[in-house]
Design a protein around this motif. Structure first.
Motif, PDB file in Angstrom:
ATOM      1  N   GLU A 211       2.385  -1.427  -8.925  1.00 14.84           N
ATOM      2  CA  GLU A 211       1.604  -2.715  -9.123  1.00 14.84           C
ATOM      3  C   GLU A 211       0.339  -2.651  -9.758  1.00 14.84           C
ATOM      4  O   GLU A 211      -0.020  -3.498 -10.501  1.00 14.84           O
ATOM      5  CB  GLU A 211       1.182  -3.193  -7.498  1.00 14.84           C
ATOM      6  N   LYS A 214       1.466  -2.890 -13.431  1.00 11.55           N
ATOM      7  CA  LYS A 214       1.721  -4.283 -13.848  1.00 11.55           C
ATOM      8  C   LYS A 214       0.155  -5.164 -13.918  1.00 11.55           C
ATOM      9  O   LYS A 214       0.201  -5.637 -14.993  1.00 11.55           O
ATOM     10  CB  LYS A 214       2.450  -4.930 -12.822  1.00 11.55           C
ATOM     11  N   SER A 215      -0.380  -4.525 -13.233  1.00  9.81           N
ATOM     12  CA  SER A 215      -1.952  -5.526 -13.311  1.00  9.81           C
ATOM     13  C   SER A 215      -2.659  -4.798 -14.674  1.00  9.81           C
ATOM     14  O   SER A 215      -3.256  -5.717 -15.428  1.00  9.81           O
ATOM     15  CB  SER A 215      -2.979  -5.005 -12.264  1.00  9.81           C
TER      16      SER A 215
END
Length: 478
Positions: A211, A214-215
């Motif tokens: 995550e 992805k950020s």
């Protein structure tokens, strides 16, 4: 005096850092078990020496891989003559395959995008030259490797803008921190050209979760800036969760301009071969690949090294067994070392990768300042005779953290280092764990057998009842 260039006369190389001062202290008085038993133990070098027996056995079975053997002499002339700076096809193919194997074969790499360089140092400078002009900037999350100040800045004249990460959330890279650094750069009239992330992290020994990655990709895509993923420790992940490469993220259903994505890799850490100077730039941008390939003529990997590496990495059985055994040995050493530190009250950031531990000595500071950190570091270097690196040299925003390397020494040197740490800490009543716990567990010693929890007894670690000299720690805290 003859006039010289600004690069030659400036201090942009960064050698005035405590990180390099610790190395100098070691070099002037290096530890040797018999010749210099009171010398400085090198714990500031992120080097993997735990699997050299693997290489030695392979080389004995494959003498043809060396051009300096009767079996390999037939390839000597062919390899010694000029090689195109694209690199030997078999070398690029073998390295690309190894990069995929390290990432669990979840992603494949194109050998035609492999660009050679003289180690990760040269690779970082090469990609910086390709992406930015003097005066432009890269964002870099803290704490970060001190050598980046040299690799990315010294000759390129590019600026680095820290992305401040905090211990309160285990130094996680957040979107808030990225935005704050970006705005800070803009306020200083710096044009941000990219973001450099190190995954796994040096010095933290942690990995970036899916995550977070992805950020980060979302952030650089929105800002239209480049992302350099330093993944030179990718094969050192020895515990779950598994390593996730930026190359995997861009294969997922996520909006991303692939021209912005670049990976720096080497064999210095994952295979423990820094002397071979095998650095790699892998870019998804055709223009960067083309430019970097031209620049690579200033720092090629020798054809002899390419030949040997290609032969070794083309041996699937060797690669499979090496990756498994290296992870297991790193796991054992890390587990033993962190446990030993905990027994004398020293904590560390929870980690699962790398060749080092991010050691927490905040409670040993007489005040929460970087001056107090340096005072403590001076004691550790001069009195305890251990070269560990203070967090401030990694641009850590919070004093009291130190990086200590654990994979660059043999078992006996580990025992000596831990004995010195124990001697150092046992005089500090605030940091001691209960004496009964130390007594019960003080005879443990690392075993590199194949069982993960197979520890054996040893008299090598000092008993808590042993006579101790006056601790320099007492002096450092008063």
């Amino acid at each position: 005096m003859v006039a010289m260039s600004k690069i030659a006369t400036g201090n942009g190389h960064g050698e005035n850092s405590p990180y390099f001062d610790g190395w100098k202290a070691y070099e002037t008085n290096p530890f040797h078990p018999t010749e210099r038993p009171n010398g400085v133990i090198q714990m500031g070098l992120a080097e993997n020496q735990l699997c050299f027996d693997f290489f030695q056995k392979w080389l004995m079975k494959h003498p043809e891989a060396s051009l300096c053997s009767p079996e390999g002499v037939r390839k000597f002339k062919e390899t010694a003559l000029f090689q195109d700076y694209h690199g030997m096809p078999e070398f690029r193919k073998a390295v690309a395959k190894f990069m995929g194997k390290v990432r669990g074969d979840r992603v494949k790499f194109d050998p035609d995008r492999i660009v050679m360089s003289g180690g990760a140092t040269g690779a970082h400078e090469m990609v910086t030259f390709c992406l930015a002009d003097p005066g432009e900037a890269f964002l870099v999350p803290t704490p970060y490797y001190p050598g980046f100040d040299r690799d990315l800045r010294w000759r390129t004249r590019v600026e680095l803008v820290p992305v401040d990460c905090e211990s309160s959330n285990n130094f996680k890279i957040t979107r808030t921190a990225l935005e704050a650094a970006y705005e800070k750069a803009q306020a200083a009239n710096l044009r941000v050209k990219g973001l450099l992330i190190t995954n796994p992290s040096n010095p933290l020994g942690t990995i970036l979760d899916r995550e977070t990655l992805k950020s980060i990709v979302s952030f650089i895509n929105e800002k239209n800036i480049h992302l350099i993923g330093d993944e030179i420790y990718s094969a050192t992940v020895f515990m779950e969760p598994e390593f996730v490469s930026i190359s995997e993220i861009i294969e997922e259903d996520i909006e991303c301009n692939r021209d912005l994505i670049h990976i720096v890799y080497s064999l210095s850490k994952d295979m423990g071969l820094p002397g071979f100077r095998v650095g790699i730039v892998y870019s998804y941008n055709d223009a960067v690949v083309s430019c970097a390939r031209k620049m690579s003529s200033f720092g090629l990997v020798s054809s002899q090294t390419q030949h040997l590496i290609a032969s070794m990495l083309s041996d699937d059985d060797f690669v499979e067994s090496f990756i498994v055994e290296s992870k297991e040995r790193l796991f054992k050493r890390h587990k033993y070392f962190t446990w030993s530190l905990s027994q004398v009250g020293i904590g560390s950031l929870q980690s699962n990768a790398g060749l080092f531990i991010w050691m927490d000595l905040r409670k040993l500071l007489k005040e929460k300042t970087f001056k107090a950190e340096m005072d403590l570091w001076q004691v550790i270097i001069k009195e305890v005779k251990l070269n560990v690196s203070p967090g401030s040299s990694f641009h850590c925003q919070e004093p009291g953290w130190f990086r200590v390397c654990f994979a660059n020494m043999d078992d006996n040197t580990v025992e000596v280092a831990l004995m010195r740490i124990r001697t150092f800490m046992l005089k500090n009543n605030e940091a001691m764990v209960p004496r009964s716990k130390l007594c019960r567990r003080s005879s443990l010693k690392l075993s590199l057998s194949r069982r993960k929890d197979d520890f054996i007894t040893s008299p090598g670690i000092m008993s808590p009842h042993s006579p101790l000299p006056t601790s320099p720690l007492v002096r450092a805290r008063t």
